[in-house]
Design an enzyme around this catalytic site. Structure first.
Site, PDB file in Angstrom:
ATOM      1  CB  VAL A 187      -0.952   0.033   1.211  1.00  0.00           C
ATOM      2  CG1 VAL A 187      -2.027  -1.039   1.092  1.00  0.00           C
ATOM      3  CG2 VAL A 187      -0.190  -0.117   2.517  1.00  0.00           C
ATOM      4  CB  SER A 188       0.842   4.114  -2.064  1.00  0.00           C
ATOM      5  OG  SER A 188      -0.514   4.535  -2.015  1.00  0.00           O
ATOM      6  CB  THR A 189      -0.516   6.401   2.484  1.00  0.00           C
ATOM      7  OG1 THR A 189      -1.701   5.676   2.828  1.00  0.00           O
ATOM      8  CG2 THR A 189      -0.692   7.053   1.122  1.00  0.00           C
TER       9      THR A 189
END
Length: 219
Positions: free
Chosen positions: A11-13
């Site tokens: 996931v990116s955050t």
């Protein structure tokens, strides 16, 4: 002989990482794919942006996953190809790592197809950014105020604030329509708005929730 797999979820955050948002869907896709095909040896989870030419070097968990694959003779398994990157340099580096990998959403794709997918994804990302910047330039040329300045005239009265919020949303309608036509997720929309310097309604950066509220206001 039973096939061996190592899964890589990303996931990116940090917020997505804490909430588990997106991870469970990826994990479910991986588990469904492995069922009846082989054994899942280990799972690696990464939380980071993925941006930049050195994305492969900065992904510690991916490096560990690849090393595990090499030692065990396993296949790297991911839920969606775009979870690796929309970056040609990154995908080429992954292919050159020597490890086999499979994207559950494109299980029959060979390495050439994956590289072409990365090329087209990178091209589309650049086109979206260019279209967004052009739309913003055109809006500014017409005297449209975007971001915090566009909200400065809000009055304490709730009704007036609602009208101003509606007006602010309408200023972004053309841009948002383009995002939707391109099939961007709400998080991707927020990232694009932030990348081109459009402030959120009350200033600062756009978030997934703010994009959702913007779309709801426009619906």
């Amino acid at each position: 002989m039973t096939a061996k797999f190592v899964s890589y979820l990303r996931v990116s955050t940090q917020q997505q990482g804490r909430s588990g948002l997106g991870l469970e869907a990826q994990r479910a896709a991986v588990v469904a794919y492995v069922a009846g095909r082989g054994e899942l040896l280990r799972e690696f989870v990464e939380v980071e942006t993925g941006k930049g030419a050195d994305a492969l070097e900065r992904r510690k968990e991916l490096r560990l996953a690849l090393e595990t694959c090499r030692r065990a003779g396993a296949v790297l398994l991911i839920a969606k190809l775009d979870r690796l990157a929309r970056n040609v340099h990154f995908v080429s580096g992954l292919i050159e790592s020597g490890c086999d990998f499979i994207a559950v959403d494109m299980p029959n794709a060979n390495k050439v197809m994956i590289q072409m997918h990365a090329v087209m994804s990178e091209y589309e990302r650049d086109q979206i950014s260019a279209r967004t910047k052009a739309a913003l330039a055109a809006a500014k040329a017409r005297g449209v105020a975007l971001g915090r300045k566009g909200m400065d005239n809000l009055r304490p009265n709730i009704e007036e604030r609602q009208k101003a919020a509606d007006a602010f949303a309408l200023r972004l309608k053309g841009i948002v329509d383009g995002f939707q036509t391109s099939g961007l997720s709400h998080r991707a929309m927020a990232a694009e708005l932030n990348a081109v310097g459009v402030s959120a309604p009350r200033g600062g950066k756009w978030t997934h929730g703010q994009v959702q509220r913007l779309l709801a206001r426009l619906s």
